[in-house]
Design a protein around this motif. Structure first.
Motif, PDB file in Angstrom:
ATOM      1  N   ARG A  50       0.821  -1.223   0.000  1.00  0.00           N
ATOM      2  CA  ARG A  50       0.000   0.000   0.000  1.00  0.00           C
ATOM      3  C   ARG A  50       0.848   1.263   0.000  1.00  0.00           C
ATOM      4  O   ARG A  50       0.397   2.322  -0.433  1.00  0.00           O
ATOM      5  CB  ARG A  50      -0.927   0.005   1.216  1.00  0.00           C
ATOM      6  N   TYR A  51       2.060   1.164   0.523  1.00  0.00           N
ATOM      7  CA  TYR A  51       2.927   2.329   0.605  1.00  0.00           C
ATOM      8  C   TYR A  51       3.744   2.554  -0.667  1.00  0.00           C
ATOM      9  O   TYR A  51       4.431   3.564  -0.792  1.00  0.00           O
ATOM     10  CB  TYR A  51       3.904   2.182   1.780  1.00  0.00           C
ATOM     11  N   CYS A  52       3.698   1.620  -1.597  1.00  0.00           N
ATOM     12  CA  CYS A  52       4.569   1.684  -2.772  1.00  0.00           C
ATOM     13  C   CYS A  52       3.895   2.443  -3.909  1.00  0.00           C
ATOM     14  O   CYS A  52       2.769   2.129  -4.302  1.00  0.00           O
ATOM     15  CB  CYS A  52       4.933   0.270  -3.226  1.00  0.00           C
ATOM     16  N   ASP A  53       4.597   3.446  -4.442  1.00  0.00           N
ATOM     17  CA  ASP A  53       4.107   4.209  -5.585  1.00  0.00           C
ATOM     18  C   ASP A  53       4.399   3.463  -6.878  1.00  0.00           C
ATOM     19  O   ASP A  53       5.259   2.571  -6.914  1.00  0.00           O
ATOM     20  CB  ASP A  53       4.801   5.581  -5.626  1.00  0.00           C
ATOM     21  N   PRO A  54       3.727   3.835  -7.972  1.00  0.00           N
ATOM     22  CA  PRO A  54       4.034   3.218  -9.272  1.00  0.00           C
ATOM     23  C   PRO A  54       5.503   3.384  -9.673  1.00  0.00           C
ATOM     24  O   PRO A  54       6.028   2.593 -10.460  1.00  0.00           O
ATOM     25  CB  PRO A  54       3.107   3.959 -10.238  1.00  0.00           C
ATOM     26  N   SER A  55       6.165   4.403  -9.112  1.00  0.00           N
ATOM     27  CA  SER A  55       7.582   4.619  -9.415  1.00  0.00           C
ATOM     28  C   SER A  55       8.464   3.525  -8.840  1.00  0.00           C
ATOM     29  O   SER A  55       9.640   3.404  -9.197  1.00  0.00           O
ATOM     30  CB  SER A  55       8.035   5.969  -8.845  1.00  0.00           C
ATOM     31  N   GLY A  56       7.908   2.723  -7.920  1.00  0.00           N
ATOM     32  CA  GLY A  56       8.697   1.678  -7.278  1.00  0.00           C
ATOM     33  C   GLY A  56       9.358   2.119  -5.993  1.00  0.00           C
ATOM     34  O   GLY A  56      10.186   1.400  -5.432  1.00  0.00           O
ATOM     35  N   MET A  57       8.986   3.289  -5.469  1.00  0.00           N
ATOM     36  CA  MET A  57       9.525   3.786  -4.208  1.00  0.00           C
ATOM     37  C   MET A  57       8.432   3.727  -3.147  1.00  0.00           C
ATOM     38  O   MET A  57       7.252   3.924  -3.433  1.00  0.00           O
ATOM     39  CB  MET A  57      10.002   5.238  -4.362  1.00  0.00           C
ATOM     40  N   TRP A  58       8.838   3.463  -1.900  1.00  0.00           N
ATOM     41  CA  TRP A  58       7.876   3.445  -0.807  1.00  0.00           C
ATOM     42  C   TRP A  58       7.747   4.819  -0.169  1.00  0.00           C
ATOM     43  O   TRP A  58       8.750   5.490   0.121  1.00  0.00           O
ATOM     44  CB  TRP A  58       8.308   2.438   0.264  1.00  0.00           C
ATOM     45  N   ARG A  59       6.492   5.217   0.072  1.00  0.00           N
ATOM     46  CA  ARG A  59       6.213   6.449   0.816  1.00  0.00           C
ATOM     47  C   ARG A  59       6.295   6.167   2.314  1.00  0.00           C
ATOM     48  O   ARG A  59       6.101   5.036   2.749  1.00  0.00           O
ATOM     49  CB  ARG A  59       4.804   6.977   0.509  1.00  0.00           C
ATOM     50  N   TYR A  60       6.511   7.211   3.093  1.00  0.00           N
ATOM     51  CA  TYR A  60       6.484   7.097   4.554  1.00  0.00           C
ATOM     52  C   TYR A  60       5.042   6.885   5.013  1.00  0.00           C
ATOM     53  O   TYR A  60       4.755   5.984   5.795  1.00  0.00           O
ATOM     54  CB  TYR A  60       7.068   8.359   5.175  1.00  0.00           C
ATOM     55  N   PHE A  61       4.114   7.718   4.539  1.00  0.00           N
ATOM     56  CA  PHE A  61       2.704   7.592   4.882  1.00  0.00           C
ATOM     57  C   PHE A  61       1.956   6.841   3.781  1.00  0.00           C
ATOM     58  O   PHE A  61       2.277   6.968   2.596  1.00  0.00           O
ATOM     59  CB  PHE A  61       2.061   8.970   5.066  1.00  0.00           C
ATOM     60  N   ASN A  83      13.090   2.964   2.643  1.00  0.00           N
ATOM     61  CA  ASN A  83      13.207   2.150   1.439  1.00  0.00           C
ATOM     62  C   ASN A  83      14.287   1.088   1.576  1.00  0.00           C
ATOM     63  O   ASN A  83      14.150  -0.028   1.064  1.00  0.00           O
ATOM     64  CB  ASN A  83      13.469   3.046   0.223  1.00  0.00           C
ATOM     65  N   ALA A  84      15.381   1.417   2.281  1.00  0.00           N
ATOM     66  CA  ALA A  84      16.450   0.442   2.476  1.00  0.00           C
ATOM     67  C   ALA A  84      15.996  -0.708   3.367  1.00  0.00           C
ATOM     68  O   ALA A  84      16.258  -1.886   3.072  1.00  0.00           O
ATOM     69  CB  ALA A  84      17.679   1.126   3.068  1.00  0.00           C
ATOM     70  N   LEU A  85      15.320  -0.385   4.482  1.00  0.00           N
ATOM     71  CA  LEU A  85      14.881  -1.442   5.398  1.00  0.00           C
ATOM     72  C   LEU A  85      13.839  -2.343   4.739  1.00  0.00           C
ATOM     73  O   LEU A  85      13.864  -3.570   4.899  1.00  0.00           O
ATOM     74  CB  LEU A  85      14.331  -0.825   6.687  1.00  0.00           C
ATOM     75  N   LEU A  86      12.914  -1.751   3.980  1.00  0.00           N
ATOM     76  CA  LEU A  86      11.914  -2.565   3.288  1.00  0.00           C
ATOM     77  C   LEU A  86      12.562  -3.389   2.171  1.00  0.00           C
ATOM     78  O   LEU A  86      12.131  -4.516   1.896  1.00  0.00           O
ATOM     79  CB  LEU A  86      10.801  -1.674   2.731  1.00  0.00           C
ATOM     80  N   ASN A 128      20.999   2.686   8.766  1.00  0.00           N
ATOM     81  CA  ASN A 128      19.824   1.989   8.236  1.00  0.00           C
ATOM     82  C   ASN A 128      20.005   1.623   6.766  1.00  0.00           C
ATOM     83  O   ASN A 128      19.619   0.532   6.337  1.00  0.00           O
ATOM     84  CB  ASN A 128      18.575   2.852   8.410  1.00  0.00           C
ATOM     85  N   VAL A 129      20.582   2.537   5.985  1.00  0.00           N
ATOM     86  CA  VAL A 129      20.801   2.249   4.563  1.00  0.00           C
ATOM     87  C   VAL A 129      21.827   1.131   4.399  1.00  0.00           C
ATOM     88  O   VAL A 129      21.669   0.231   3.572  1.00  0.00           O
ATOM     89  CB  VAL A 129      21.234   3.517   3.800  1.00  0.00           C
ATOM     90  N   LEU A 130      22.877   1.155   5.227  1.00  0.00           N
ATOM     91  CA  LEU A 130      23.904   0.111   5.151  1.00  0.00           C
ATOM     92  C   LEU A 130      23.381  -1.259   5.570  1.00  0.00           C
ATOM     93  O   LEU A 130      23.945  -2.290   5.177  1.00  0.00           O
ATOM     94  CB  LEU A 130      25.108   0.493   6.021  1.00  0.00           C
ATOM     95  N   THR A 131      22.315  -1.293   6.358  1.00  0.00           N
ATOM     96  CA  THR A 131      21.713  -2.571   6.722  1.00  0.00           C
ATOM     97  C   THR A 131      21.309  -3.339   5.475  1.00  0.00           C
ATOM     98  O   THR A 131      21.401  -4.574   5.419  1.00  0.00           O
ATOM     99  CB  THR A 131      20.492  -2.354   7.633  1.00  0.00           C
TER     100      THR A 131
END
Length: 369
Positions: A91-102, A118-121, A199-202
């Motif tokens: 539900r959080y993912c836009d058509p661009s392939g990026m996740w929104r915060y809300f 986006n990195a954690l997901l 978080n990104v390095l995770t």
């Protein structure tokens, strides 16, 4: 958790007993988010409601942090929670392939795409066979100073490789600038910090392209000065995210910071702030030491403190992240104008701690032989 004669004796728990308690906490987590949704809570110290946790719109960042310990567990109940949450992740993912915060793309609190959510997901997607954002999109957010941008920012260099994504980022940022956070100066394009980079390095892990970021975090962790924090309130959380990154992201270079991380946690006074739930900071503090495979008196004391918290405190939110420490902080009290937590996140962190204790004392991850 429990009182009196029914108190849990974690110090002498058998493998079976640890598993029973993790299983019980998984049940509590399912009740907290029956459809894979995990509520977020907020405290605004200077507001009329004062030091009382209030419901905040759900977000993908808390969802990712709750799931991160759960996806390590090979157990029917854990896997059911992850499956339920995967529907929410979509539900959080836009058509661009990026996740929104809300989830709500027209929320008055709309903010740009974040690298750490986006990195954690993406890390969770990697473990579950799900969707991942392209590595290059993160690597193009790595600055010369060794920190990753918090917000995905477009650039000419990125445009040459990922023109479609740059158009999405331009549109996303232009939209965000019309909403409250940008208009009020609460967020800025240049936002970047230690915890975001961890978080990104995770997700990205240790590779030639990330060495600059790894060296930057090592320099900050081992310096004789406080760790630079922007959207996180306490150094305990920074140590936890650093150690979590080392463990889940496989950052072997961080092992060199073992002693100084333990020393920072020993000297921390973070558990004393007046923000309700702060006692739960004992749990990520102990987990940080276990993530680093630390042993000795300091680790034993941290583990005992975490056990005492789990034994005596009901699950409730604790201040895990916060508003911008530069642009959204009260100059008189020194407190951030907003602190964010989640009961589901507290439960997940307690389970993560028990799982690490299980690995230390008995065997592998919960649900595995």
């Amino acid at each position: 958790m429990t009182e009196g004669a029914d108190r849990i004796n974690f110090e002498r728990m058998t493998l079976k007993e640890i598993d029973l308690h993790i299983d019980s906490m998984l049940g509590q987590l399912e009740q907290e988010g029956p459809c894979g949704t995990f509520g977020t809570m907020k405290i605004n110290p200077a507001s009329s409601v004062g030091m009382h946790w209030q419901r905040e719109p759900d977000n993908a960042f808390v969802l990712a942090n709750v799931l991160l310990p759960i996806v390590q567990m090979k157990n029917g109940q854990a896997e059911r929670i992850v499956r339920s949450a995967q529907g929410q992740i979509a539900r959080y993912c836009d058509p661009s392939g990026m996740w929104r915060y809300f989830d709500d793309p027209v929320s008055p609190f709309f903010i740009p795409y974040e690298t750490d959510t986006n990195a954690l997901l993406s890390h969770i997607g990697q473990l579950t066979g799900g969707y991942r954002v392209k590595d290059d999109l993160f690597l193009h957010q790595l600055g010369a100073d060794g920190h990753f941008n918090l917000w995905f920012l477009p650039s000419c260099k990125l445009a040459l490789k990922e023109s479609r994504h740059v158009i999405s980022l331009l549109r996303n940022r232009a939209k965000a600038k019309a909403y409250l956070a940008y208009r009020n100066g609460v967020i800025e394009d240049a936002d970047r910090e230690f915890c975001v980079t961890a978080n990104v390095l995770t997700y990205l892990g240790e590779r030639p392209e990330t060495l600059r970021a790894i060296h930057r975090l090592m320099d900050e962790m081992t310096a004789n000065s406080p760790i630079g924090l922007l959207y996180y309130p306490f150094e305990t959380i920074a140590c936890y995210l650093f150690a979590r990154c080392r463990f889940y992201g496989g950052i072997a270079s961080f092992d060199k910071a073992h002693d100084v991380l333990v020393e920072r946690l020993q000297q921390s006074r973070d558990a004393g702030p007046a923000i309700p739930g702060s006692r739960w900071l004992t749990v990520p503090a102990a987990s940080a030491m276990l993530f680093m495979n630390a042993s000795g008196h300091a680790t034993d004391m941290a583990v005992a403190a975490a056990i005492a918290t789990i034994e005596t405190c009901p699950f409730a939110p604790y201040p895990f992240y916060c508003s911008n420490s530069v642009t959204d902080r009260d100059p008189v009290s020194g407190l951030h104008n907003a602190y964010f937590g989640s009961t589901a996140l507290t439960i997940a962190h307690a389970m993560e701690f028990l799982n690490l204790l299980r690995m230390r004392r008995h065997a592998g991850h919960f649900g595995k032989a």
